[in-house]
Design an enzyme around this catalytic site. Sequence first.
Site, mmCIF file in Angstrom:
data_model
loop_
_atom_site.group_PDB
_atom_site.id
_atom_site.type_symbol
_atom_site.label_atom_id
_atom_site.label_comp_id
_atom_site.label_asym_id
_atom_site.label_seq_id
_atom_site.Cartn_x
_atom_site.Cartn_y
_atom_site.Cartn_z
ATOM 1 N N ILE A 133 -15.763 -20.921 2.701
ATOM 2 C CA ILE A 133 -15.751 -21.638 3.977
ATOM 3 C C ILE A 133 -16.192 -20.723 5.107
ATOM 4 O O ILE A 133 -16.196 -19.500 4.980
ATOM 5 C CB ILE A 133 -14.339 -22.194 4.286
ATOM 6 C CG1 ILE A 133 -13.285 -21.078 4.170
ATOM 7 C CG2 ILE A 133 -14.007 -23.370 3.395
ATOM 8 C CD1 ILE A 133 -11.870 -21.519 4.489
ATOM 9 N N GLY A 187 3.364 6.762 7.836
ATOM 10 C CA GLY A 187 4.732 6.900 7.357
ATOM 11 C C GLY A 187 5.639 5.804 7.861
ATOM 12 O O GLY A 187 6.691 5.541 7.293
ATOM 13 N N ASP A 212 0.199 -7.562 1.660
ATOM 14 C CA ASP A 212 0.579 -6.148 1.700
ATOM 15 C C ASP A 212 2.089 -5.968 1.753
ATOM 16 O O ASP A 212 2.621 -5.153 2.508
ATOM 17 C CB ASP A 212 -0.075 -5.447 2.902
ATOM 18 C CG ASP A 212 0.021 -3.920 2.788
ATOM 19 O OD1 ASP A 212 0.128 -3.423 1.664
ATOM 20 O OD2 ASP A 212 0.006 -3.251 3.842
ATOM 21 N N HIS A 271 0.815 -1.213 0.000
ATOM 22 C CA HIS A 271 0.000 0.000 0.000
ATOM 23 C C HIS A 271 0.849 1.263 0.000
ATOM 24 O O HIS A 271 0.334 2.360 -0.252
ATOM 25 C CB HIS A 271 -0.987 -0.007 1.174
ATOM 26 C CG HIS A 271 -0.414 0.353 2.506
ATOM 27 N ND1 HIS A 271 -0.064 -0.594 3.446
ATOM 28 C CD2 HIS A 271 -0.127 1.547 3.071
ATOM 29 C CE1 HIS A 271 0.394 0.012 4.522
ATOM 30 N NE2 HIS A 271 0.366 1.310 4.328
ATOM 31 N N SER A 299 4.647 2.752 7.807
ATOM 32 C CA SER A 299 4.278 1.574 7.022
ATOM 33 C C SER A 299 5.437 1.102 6.163
ATOM 34 O O SER A 299 6.079 1.888 5.465
ATOM 35 C CB SER A 299 3.083 1.891 6.121
ATOM 36 O OG SER A 299 1.912 2.040 6.869
ATOM 37 N N VAL A 322 -12.989 -23.039 -2.544
ATOM 38 C CA VAL A 322 -14.196 -23.231 -1.741
ATOM 39 C C VAL A 322 -14.487 -21.964 -0.947
ATOM 40 O O VAL A 322 -13.580 -21.211 -0.616
ATOM 41 C CB VAL A 322 -14.069 -24.403 -0.741
ATOM 42 C CG1 VAL A 322 -14.053 -25.732 -1.448
ATOM 43 C CG2 VAL A 322 -12.827 -24.237 0.138
#
Length: 506
Positions: A307, A246, A173, A143, A248, A305
């Site tokens: 679930i 910042g 991410d 991101h 991140s 699937v």
Amino acid sequence: MRNETKSKTKRGGLIAGALAAGVAGLAFSGGVVTNTVPVFAQPVQIEAPAQNFGFADVVEKVSPAVVSVRVTQDISPTVSSGRDMASPFDNLPEDHPLRRFFDMPGQNGMPDGMRPRRQPRQAMGQGSGFFISDDGYLVTNNHVVGDGSKYTVVMDDGTEYDARLIGTDKRTDLALLKVDSDDSKFTYVEFGDDDAVRIGDWVVAVGNPFGLGGSVTAGIVSARGRDIGAGPYDDFLQIDAAVNRGNSGGPAFGLDGKVIGVNTAIFSPSGGNVGIAFAIPASVAKDVIASLREDGNVERGWLGVQIAAVTEDIAEAVGLSDDKGAIVTLPDNETPASKAGIATGDVITAVDGQTVDGPRELARKIGNYKPNTEVDITVWRDGEAEDISVQLGNLASLDEASSAEESSNRKVPVNPSSLSGYGLTLVPSEDGKGVVVTDVEPDSSAADKGVEAGDVIVTVNGKDVSDQKDVEAAIKDASKNGRKAALFQLKNGDQNRFVALPIDKG
């Protein structure tokens, strides 16, 4: 008077003797002395470590490996006139009477009849990252890089380098950048063993909060295995070191200077630090980054699937001894699961013999396999375990667009009937597949379990139903088999789920 004094002395001697006996831990019983010292549980006692340490040594070593990441993004063009946004009148026909107000001679200093031109604009984002090799590979968040068109890495000493994007993985991410510089060897750090990290261990976060590069904060690991709703692979470390916007993509270090997590999210009502931050565990990041470095993408196995968690009620309804596993609410069409015979209502309890506790663990286990790998899926079906061999597909090839038709416009036939003891009013569905719930009594067990009008009962305890009689017969069979609850498969639009309703013994 003498006798009274003598008596008092005697009583006093008995009291003193009793106290002495209590202190000595002795008691008298039938003339035999026994040791009866009471035993009490001991309080927790820990030898406190010396508190003369700091984080300076760690920070001094790792800081050169941590960088600020500036990302330039191209955004939609806007009108280059005094207006910040395109006017809703821009597309007026040439002969429209309002056109004269927007094509005035000399508007904004332009010649007659010239319209304002749209100019592309750029936005600047920023985050953190860290080198994992001396030749310039560095880790950050997906991101952070976003839809960037240019990436600039700012070193701890202010030196800037251009970087190129190697690959991203949206599901975790994570992103990998590369700085190409023949003249430089970069200080780098390595991933540690987050499995050895305990709640309460120290953690040091280094990054670029609010553009203040090289900022250092410290705290502890607050929790493990956090699910924050970011995706099926949620397994975050929670830390209380001050992490802000910042940070991140920046590293969370253990005291050995190894990266135990990649800071990726914060919980904050205000947008600033409140002591709750989340980091991608090093064990996850290490594998993903290795795949990105190898070929620019991450390949994961795909079962195919939908679930849900196995609740205590569902476990009781299907005859499981505990509420573990993942119940299949819907196997997608033409997927590895459906081709292998995995069906709606199956409870997946193990993968290659490894127990599955819930949906998140199943997703992670399957994602750890390479596409085309053959795995044994253990399912609980009709009261017994069964192994099914499945050749996994490639998650990257999954088309996430749903082609299921909306059922919100379904016409409800007349003559609804009530399902006794459940507070449900039912009618057969228009296509003959299932029974439509038209009303739910507010105080009923069905309402408590979230059953709503518009839900379609597709099966009851694995048996297809097309009218109320089928529903009642399936419930009766479950009761005969000693079940305390009946498992209803409900569908609403393209959503499929299971609800266990207690069997009415009246």
